[in-house]
Enzyme design. Structure first.
Site, PDB file in Angstrom:
ATOM      1  N   HIS A 201       1.910   7.319  -3.446  1.00  0.00           N
ATOM      2  CA  HIS A 201       3.291   7.453  -2.989  1.00  0.00           C
ATOM      3  C   HIS A 201       3.523   8.771  -2.256  1.00  0.00           C
ATOM      4  O   HIS A 201       4.323   8.838  -1.332  1.00  0.00           O
ATOM      5  CB  HIS A 201       4.247   7.286  -4.166  1.00  0.00           C
ATOM      6  CG  HIS A 201       4.323   5.862  -4.616  1.00  0.00           C
ATOM      7  ND1 HIS A 201       3.758   5.432  -5.783  1.00  0.00           N
ATOM      8  CD2 HIS A 201       4.842   4.777  -4.017  1.00  0.00           C
ATOM      9  CE1 HIS A 201       3.945   4.128  -5.887  1.00  0.00           C
ATOM     10  NE2 HIS A 201       4.604   3.707  -4.840  1.00  0.00           N
ATOM     11  N   ARG A 308      13.038   2.271   0.244  1.00  0.00           N
ATOM     12  CA  ARG A 308      12.624   2.511  -1.141  1.00  0.00           C
ATOM     13  C   ARG A 308      13.742   3.284  -1.840  1.00  0.00           C
ATOM     14  O   ARG A 308      13.810   4.504  -1.733  1.00  0.00           O
ATOM     15  CB  ARG A 308      11.341   3.335  -1.176  1.00  0.00           C
ATOM     16  CG  ARG A 308      10.100   2.631  -0.664  1.00  0.00           C
ATOM     17  CD  ARG A 308       8.931   3.607  -0.701  1.00  0.00           C
ATOM     18  NE  ARG A 308       7.642   2.989  -0.574  1.00  0.00           N
ATOM     19  CZ  ARG A 308       6.979   2.859   0.588  1.00  0.00           C
ATOM     20  NH1 ARG A 308       7.509   3.281   1.702  1.00  0.00           N
ATOM     21  NH2 ARG A 308       5.787   2.299   0.597  1.00  0.00           N
ATOM     22  N   ARG A 344      15.173  -2.195  -1.338  1.00  0.00           N
ATOM     23  CA  ARG A 344      14.368  -2.584  -2.495  1.00  0.00           C
ATOM     24  C   ARG A 344      14.971  -1.981  -3.754  1.00  0.00           C
ATOM     25  O   ARG A 344      15.352  -0.817  -3.755  1.00  0.00           O
ATOM     26  CB  ARG A 344      12.929  -2.096  -2.313  1.00  0.00           C
ATOM     27  CG  ARG A 344      12.012  -2.579  -3.427  1.00  0.00           C
ATOM     28  CD  ARG A 344      10.579  -2.214  -3.155  1.00  0.00           C
ATOM     29  NE  ARG A 344      10.336  -0.795  -3.357  1.00  0.00           N
ATOM     30  CZ  ARG A 344       9.161  -0.220  -3.158  1.00  0.00           C
ATOM     31  NH1 ARG A 344       8.134  -0.923  -2.737  1.00  0.00           N
ATOM     32  NH2 ARG A 344       8.994   1.062  -3.379  1.00  0.00           N
ATOM     33  N   GLU A 443       2.714  -7.914  -4.358  1.00  0.00           N
ATOM     34  CA  GLU A 443       1.839  -6.752  -4.570  1.00  0.00           C
ATOM     35  C   GLU A 443       1.085  -6.841  -5.886  1.00  0.00           C
ATOM     36  O   GLU A 443       0.220  -6.022  -6.170  1.00  0.00           O
ATOM     37  CB  GLU A 443       2.630  -5.448  -4.457  1.00  0.00           C
ATOM     38  CG  GLU A 443       3.861  -5.354  -5.339  1.00  0.00           C
ATOM     39  CD  GLU A 443       4.668  -4.080  -5.093  1.00  0.00           C
ATOM     40  OE1 GLU A 443       4.198  -3.169  -4.411  1.00  0.00           O
ATOM     41  OE2 GLU A 443       5.793  -4.008  -5.609  1.00  0.00           O
ATOM     42  N   ASN A 466      -0.155  -1.559  -0.298  1.00  0.00           N
ATOM     43  CA  ASN A 466      -0.559  -0.342  -1.011  1.00  0.00           C
ATOM     44  C   ASN A 466      -0.926  -0.687  -2.446  1.00  0.00           C
ATOM     45  O   ASN A 466      -1.946  -0.239  -2.969  1.00  0.00           O
ATOM     46  CB  ASN A 466       0.580   0.685  -1.038  1.00  0.00           C
ATOM     47  CG  ASN A 466       1.014   1.104   0.343  1.00  0.00           C
ATOM     48  OD1 ASN A 466       0.306   0.884   1.301  1.00  0.00           O
ATOM     49  ND2 ASN A 466       2.192   1.685   0.446  1.00  0.00           N
ATOM     50  N   ASP A 467      -0.072  -1.482  -3.084  1.00  0.00           N
ATOM     51  CA  ASP A 467      -0.357  -1.874  -4.463  1.00  0.00           C
ATOM     52  C   ASP A 467      -1.281  -3.083  -4.532  1.00  0.00           C
ATOM     53  O   ASP A 467      -2.130  -3.158  -5.416  1.00  0.00           O
ATOM     54  CB  ASP A 467       0.946  -2.178  -5.214  1.00  0.00           C
ATOM     55  CG  ASP A 467       1.563  -0.911  -5.765  1.00  0.00           C
ATOM     56  OD1 ASP A 467       0.817  -0.082  -6.319  1.00  0.00           O
ATOM     57  OD2 ASP A 467       2.777  -0.729  -5.613  1.00  0.00           O
ATOM     58  N   ARG A 477      -4.810   3.803  -6.564  1.00  0.00           N
ATOM     59  CA  ARG A 477      -4.452   4.308  -5.234  1.00  0.00           C
ATOM     60  C   ARG A 477      -4.242   5.817  -5.211  1.00  0.00           C
ATOM     61  O   ARG A 477      -4.171   6.425  -4.146  1.00  0.00           O
ATOM     62  CB  ARG A 477      -3.206   3.579  -4.698  1.00  0.00           C
ATOM     63  CG  ARG A 477      -1.952   3.837  -5.486  1.00  0.00           C
ATOM     64  CD  ARG A 477      -0.840   2.870  -5.105  1.00  0.00           C
ATOM     65  NE  ARG A 477       0.087   3.437  -4.142  1.00  0.00           N
ATOM     66  CZ  ARG A 477       1.258   2.886  -3.815  1.00  0.00           C
ATOM     67  NH1 ARG A 477       1.626   1.735  -4.365  1.00  0.00           N
ATOM     68  NH2 ARG A 477       2.050   3.444  -2.948  1.00  0.00           N
ATOM     69  N   CYS A 514       4.834  -4.610   4.403  1.00  0.00           N
ATOM     70  CA  CYS A 514       5.455  -3.286   4.461  1.00  0.00           C
ATOM     71  C   CYS A 514       4.556  -2.190   3.885  1.00  0.00           C
ATOM     72  O   CYS A 514       4.957  -1.040   3.797  1.00  0.00           O
ATOM     73  CB  CYS A 514       6.810  -3.287   3.762  1.00  0.00           C
ATOM     74  SG  CYS A 514       6.707  -3.713   2.012  1.00  0.00           S
TER      75      CYS A 514
END
Ligand code: PEP
Ligand code: MG
Length: 595
Positions: A201, A308, A344, A443, A466-467, A477, A514
Site C-alpha cells: 500500500h 480508497r 470503495r 481480489e 495487487n491483492d 505483497r 484497478c
C-alpha cells in the site's frame, strides 16, 4: 531480486527495487517519528555533541512532564500514588544510565534514539532474566521513564521537521502509507526505504502521489545521514549518495529526456482511449486523497474507478462522523460532475492501520481482520459510511465498491446492510439516487471459482490485482524478500484475469482492473485484449495509457492477449511484453513506427 542488488564501485550508488518512476535531488530526512520501529543511523564525529544535546533536551522535557504529572496526581489521588512519578524522575537522574547512553552515542556513533533503545533493551534483559515476577515488573518500571525519553526524541523530531519548509527525500526502514504521508506532498521529493513490496500500500500511494520511490536497499539508514544530499532515480531503482558535479550533470540530462517523454504523452491526455478500430476503452483514475483531485483534469478521465476511502480515514485522529464523510464524498462527486465515481468502502487492517482504531496483533495480517471482514463485524462502521455515501449519491454518479470479498455470503450480507440503510434514509426523508450500482473487488481467489454467482449478485466488478496476485501466488505483497516471486505476468494470473472478463461479459456486467499493474501501458493493452472494459490507474499514467490503447485496434489487442495466454512461463510473458514496450516507445518518439 534481493541478490541482484549491488553497490557501484565508488560505493556511492546504491541499487534497490524501482517502485515509482521519477528523478529527484535533495537532502535526506530520516523518518524516525513514531512509526513502530526505532531507526538507527550513524552520526559523524562532529555530530556527536548534537546528538548528546538532543538527548539532554529530551531528558529535561521528560523531567518537566513528570513533575507536572506528579503534582496533578498528588492533588487528585494523593501523595502515595504520585510517588511512582518521583521514582521515575529519580531513575532518569541516575548518572550511570546517562553515562551509558552517552557512551553508546560516542563509541558506536549512533543517533540518540538508537542509544536509548539499547539502554532499554539492556535494562529489560538484565532484570527480566532474573527470577521472580516482582523483579520482572521492576524491570518494566525502570525502563519506562527511558521509553518516555525515546518518545520525546521521536516526537521532537517530528515537530522540528514539520516546522521547516525544506523539500526532502524521505528515508525510512519500511515503505508504509504512514511514511509516504509523513509530510505534505509538496515537501517530499522522493521516498527511499530499506524494506517493502512493489505492490504494497505504501508503494501504491507513492505512485499515486507521483513520488519517485526506491526500496529494498539493506542497511540504507546506516549509509545515510540526516541532510545528506542524494539523487534518486525511481525508474532505475538507484540512490546516489552525495552526487558529484558529474552525477548532477548526467542526472539533469536524464531529467530533460524524461520530461520530453512526459511531454510527448501529454498530447494524448485530452483524447479518449479510443482504439484504432473505434472501440472505446475506459481509462479512469485511482484516487487516494482529496489532494489527488487537484492533480488531474476531470476531462482527461472517464471518471474515478477507485477511491480508497481508507486514506481519508488515515489522515485523521478519529473516525469521521457521518456528516463529515457526507461532505467529503459530496465534494468528490461534485468535483467530478457527470463522470462516474467509484467509492470503495473502508479497507483498513493489514498494513493500513488507523492510528485511533487498535486492531489486535495478528500473525498473518494479510489473511486476517481486513476490509469488508471488519465492516461486516462492526456493522456500525459500514452503516455510517453507507449512510454518508447514499446521501451524497444525489450529487453525482456514484458507484459503491466492496473490498476483500471472499464469499457469496459476504456479498449478500453487505447488500442487505446496503438495502437496510437505503430504506432507512428514504424513510427519514433523505434524497437517494434511484440507482447506485454496487460492485465487488475480485481480489480473493475463491471468487474465481464462483464467478457466475458473483455476477448475479453485483452490478460490476473491479479486479484488485495487487491483492489477487498476493493471494494466488501466496506471496506477501509487502515483503521485499519474496518480491521476485510477486509476478502479475504469471500465466495463472493471466488465466484468472481472462476468466473474470469472460464471466462478466457473459453476464453483461462491466469489468475493469484497478490494481497497479494496469498502469503499465502494455499490460493495459493486454487487458483490453482479454475483454476488460477499462482500467483505473494513478492519474500520472493516464496519457501514456491512452497513447498505448490508441495505437492498437481491438483485433490487434486480442491477438496480443491470445499470444500472451499461450505462453507457459512468466519469463516468456515478460519477453513478449518487453518487445511490445520497445515498439511502443519507438512509436512515441517517431509516431510513424508501427506498434
Ligand atoms: C488491489 O488489491 O489491487 C487494490 C486495488 O486494492 P489495494 O491495493 O488498496 O489493496
Ligand atoms: Mg486490495
Amino acid at each position: 531480486m534481493l541478490a541482484d542488488r549491488s553497490i557501484a564501485p565508488q560505493n556511492r550508488t546504491l541499487k534497490g527495487v524501482a517502485v515509482a518512476p521519477g528523478l529527484a535531488v535533495g537532502p535526506v530526512h530520516i523518518v524516525r517519528a513514531g512509526l513502530g520501529e526505532v531507526p538507527t543511523w550513524f552520526v559523524r564525529e562532529d555530530e556527536v555533541p548534537l546528538e548528546i544535546g538532543r538527548l539532554a533536551a529530551a531528558l529535561n522535557s521528560v523531567a518537566e512532564v513528570l513533575s507536572t504529572q506528579e503534582a496533578r496526581v498528588a492533588r487528585e489521588a494523593g501523595a502515595k500514588d504520585a510517588a511512582i512519578l518521583s521514582v521515575h524522575r529519580a531513575i532518569l537522574e541516575d548518572p550511570s544510565a546517562l553515562r551509558d547512553v552517552e557512551r553508546t552515542i560516542r563509541d558506536t556513533r549512533v543517533n540518540a534514539e538508537a542509544a536509548v533503545q539499547k539502554l532499554i533493551e539492556s535494562l529489560e534483559h538484565t532484570l527480566g532474566s532474573l527470577d521472580g515476577n516482582n523483579v520482572r515488573g521492576y524491570a518494566a518500571d525502570v525502563a519506562d521513564p527511558w521509553r518516555r525519553v525515546l518518545d520525546m526524541l521521536l516526537h521532537r523530531d517530528r515537530e522540528e521537521v514539520h516546522k521547516s519548509a525544506e523539500r526532502v527525500v524521505l528515508a525510512a526502514t519500511e515503505l508504509t502509507p504512514q511514511v509516504v504521508t509523513y509530510l505534505p506532498r509538496e515537501r517530499i521529493l522522493a521516498v527511499v526505504c530499506e524494506k517493502g513490496g512493489r505492490f504494497s500500500h505504501g508503494a501504491v500511494l507513492a505512485r499515486s502521489l507521483g513520488l519517485p520511490c526506491v526500496i529494498g536497499v539493506p542497511n540504507l539508514l546506516g549509509r545515510l545521514e540526516q541532510h545528506m544530499p542524494v539523487a534518486v532515480d525511481g525508474g532505475q531503482g538507484a540512490i546516489t549518495l552525495r552526487p558529484s558535479e558529474e552525477d548532477l550533470a548526467r542526472f539533469g540530462e536524464e531529467q530533460r529526456a524524461r520530461r520530453a517523454r512526459v511531454d510527448a504523452v501529454r498530447g494524448f491526455l485530452h483524447q479518449p482511449a479510443q482504439m484504432a478500430c473505434g472501440r472505446r476503452f475506459l481509462v479512469q483514475a485511482n484516487v487516494e486523497s482529496l489532494l489527488d483531485l487537484e492533480t488531474f483534469d476531470v476531462a482527461h478521465t472517464d471518471g474515478i474507478g477507485l477511491l480508497r476511502t481508507e486514506f481519508l480515514y488515515m489522515e485523521r485522529t478519529q473516525f469521521p462522523s457521518e456528516e463529515e464523510q457526507y461532505r467529503l464524498y459530496r465534494r468528490v462527486l461534485e468535483h467530478m460532475g457527470d463522470q462516474p465515481v467509484t467509492l470503495r468502502t473502508l479497507d483498513i487492517g493489514g498494513d493500513k492501520p488507523l492510528p485511533y482504531f487498535k486492531t489486535p496483533p495478528e500473525h498473518n495480517p494479510a489473511l486476517g481482520w481486513r476490509g469488508l471482514r471488519i465492516s461486516l463485524q462492526w456493522t456500525d462502521l459500514l452503516r455510517v459510511q453507507l449512510c454518508a455515501l447514499l446521501r451524497a449519491s444525489v450529487h453525482g454518479d456514484l458507484r459503491i465498491l466492496l473490498p476483500m470479498v471472499g464469499t457469496l455470503e459476504q456479498i449478500d450480507e453487505a447488500r442487505s446492510v446496503f438495502d437496510g440503510v437505503r430504506a432507512q434514509l428514504v424513510e427519514q426523508g433523505y434524497g437517494v439516487a434511484a440507482d447506485v450500482p454496487v460492485g465487488v473487488m475480485i481480489e480473493v481467489p475463491s471468487l474465481l471459482f464462483c464467478l457466475p454467482q458473483v455476477m448475479e449478485r453485483v452490478d460490476f466488478v473491479s479486479v484488485g490485482t495487487n491483492d489477487l496476485v498476493q493471494y494466488m501466488l501466496a506471496v506477501d505483497r509487502d515483503n521485499a524478500w519474496v518480491a521476485s516471486l510477486y509476478e502479475p505476468m504469471q500465466p495463472p494470473v493471466l488465466a484468472a484475469l481472462e476468466a473474470v472478463a469472460l464471466a462478466a461479459r457473459a453476464a453483461g456486467k462491466p469489468c475493469s482492473v484497478c490494481g497497479d499493474i494496469a498502469s503499465d501501458p502494455v499490460f493495459a493493452l493486454l487487458l483490453s485484449g482479454l475483454g476488460f472494459d477499462g482500467v483505473s490507474v494513478a492519474p500520472q499514467f493516464l496519457g501514456e495509457l491512452k497513447f498505448a490503447l490508441r495505437s492498437a485496434s481491438g483485433d490487434q489487442a486480442r491477438t496480443f492477449a491470445r499470444d500472451a495466454r499461450a505462453l507457459g512461463t512468466a519469463k516468456d510473458v515478460r519477453a513478449l511484453m518487453a518487445e511490445r514496450r520497445r515498439a511502443l516507445h519507438a512509436a512515441l518518439v517517431t509516431p510513424a513506427t508501427p506498434v
